[in-house]
Scaffold this active site. Sequence first.
Site, PDB file in Angstrom:
ATOM      1  N   VAL A  68     -18.155  75.995   0.167  1.00 29.00           N
ATOM      2  CA  VAL A  68     -17.280  76.292  -1.017  1.00 29.00           C
ATOM      3  C   VAL A  68     -18.348  76.521  -2.324  1.00 29.00           C
ATOM      4  O   VAL A  68     -19.262  76.079  -2.559  1.00 29.00           O
ATOM      5  CB  VAL A  68     -16.706  74.653  -1.584  1.00 29.00           C
ATOM      6  N   ALA A 113     -22.653  75.845  -5.575  1.00 30.55           N
ATOM      7  CA  ALA A 113     -22.033  75.693  -4.153  1.00 30.55           C
ATOM      8  C   ALA A 113     -22.507  74.573  -3.365  1.00 30.55           C
ATOM      9  O   ALA A 113     -23.439  73.686  -3.724  1.00 30.55           O
ATOM     10  CB  ALA A 113     -22.454  77.077  -3.261  1.00 30.55           C
ATOM     11  N   LYS A 114     -21.733  74.333  -2.264  1.00 26.44           N
ATOM     12  CA  LYS A 114     -21.903  73.110  -1.298  1.00 26.44           C
ATOM     13  C   LYS A 114     -21.463  73.813  -0.038  1.00 26.44           C
ATOM     14  O   LYS A 114     -20.275  74.206   0.155  1.00 26.44           O
ATOM     15  CB  LYS A 114     -21.538  71.783  -1.858  1.00 26.44           C
ATOM     16  N   GLY A 115     -22.068  72.908   1.062  1.00 30.53           N
ATOM     17  CA  GLY A 115     -21.474  73.313   2.458  1.00 30.53           C
ATOM     18  C   GLY A 115     -21.678  72.030   3.275  1.00 30.53           C
ATOM     19  O   GLY A 115     -22.212  71.068   2.860  1.00 30.53           O
TER      20      GLY A 115
END
Length: 424
Positions: A68, A113-115
């Site tokens: 995201v 962001a992050k995943g």
Amino acid sequence: MAYIEPAPIKDKENPFESMMSRFQIAAEHLGLEEEVYNVLKSPVKQVIVSLPVTMDNGSIRVFEGYRVIHSNILGPSKGGIRYDMDVHLDEVKALAAWMTWKCAVVDIPYGGAKGGIKCNPREMSEGEIERLTRAYTQSMYEIFGPDRDIPAPDMGTGPREMAWLMDQYSRSQGMTVNAVVTGKPLVLGGSLGRTEATGRGVMIATLAAMEKLKLNPFKATCAVQGFGNVGSWASQLLDERGVTIVAISDLSGAYYNKEGIAIKEAIEYRNNNKGTLEGFGGAEKINPDEILLLDVDVIVPAAVEDVITIHNADKIKARLIVEGANGPTSAKADHILNEKGIMAVPDILANAGGVTVSYFEWVQNRLGYKWTAERVNRRTDRIMKDSFNHVYATAQQYNVSLRIAAYIVAIDKVAKTYKFRGGF
Ligand code: NAD
């Protein structure tokens, strides 16, 4: 101004809902237009991928992966990748927003962001984890990029996974691109000073806050919850600057010595004891719930989220809380701390030393040059000190807590940049 969807606060608070409720308070202080508020709370991009991976027994398992991008207004987005069975889209979305505010508060030119991948790395072989990491990277090759989106380690991942990610991304581009990811091993372009960076930032923030409270470090006592990367480095660096660390804790329990714990010995003990303080002799064992309630000047929660809540906030005796962990204080507890006059240096400021050195890693990769540890530390210290002072001045200007002030600083910066850039 009427905002829609105020963040719900339930009995058991969710740290991400807590974050959104603070975002909303800060937005109200800033008088943020509803349109801009809606832009800033919505992620730019949400990607979900299915990753078929051949397991060691020859079967094929399909994993779900997420990335995201919450914001790319200030620059390429930045944020870690989490391998955990509890990973789900809502959590990744919230963590991505958190990164936006953290980068903005320390004024580094990144969005957030992050995943994550829904998996249990503890039940997978090294080969399976490598294939999964490469499959994820391959499916994200149009998302990632040193000018687009730069991942980093998070729960369940580390330098090893970042090395595979860098290699796979480089293969897809036909050249070595080490600036696509940070948190790499040193030989692949990792930065000196990264390991201790978050604890170092916690130390700088603690000393800056003590100065405001007129607390003399040489007379001050401190309790640190969590003795992993952040907690042990923060303890060691504060100890070196004269602060007496009277209590430390990890999953094995809490350890107290009113004369002060020999921190270097505790670290050595943990390193030779499979990473745990279990059996540490330099202190007496106390109830782990007591560590944050001790009669000390400073507490540093550096373990997990949601440890300071409405159930214990009124029993805290320290004058200063410095949040090494992400989300250790629930939003409802904020109010109690404010009433008691306890200063809390919020996570998005206090633990931002880590992302700051990640940024330095990216800068060095792009320069094709390696900085000395001394240069990395000097610049980290300066950014942390300047950011603390900026947040402190903002708190005075708006007559709010340091936490709300940090959100005001971050949201104001992103909102102003957004307005200059414009939209459709
Ligand atoms: P880590 O895994 O190295 O250490 C975690 C420590 O907390 C361990 O000592 C563990 O035993 C202890 N712990 C876990 N649950 C506990 C509990 N209930 N009570 C007491 N101790 C407990 O993790 P870390 O990298 O040090 O991260 C700690 C916190 O800091 C997390 O919230 C993380 O998100 C945050 N953080 C870390 C970094 C970083 O650079 N490592 C950067 C920013 C924020």
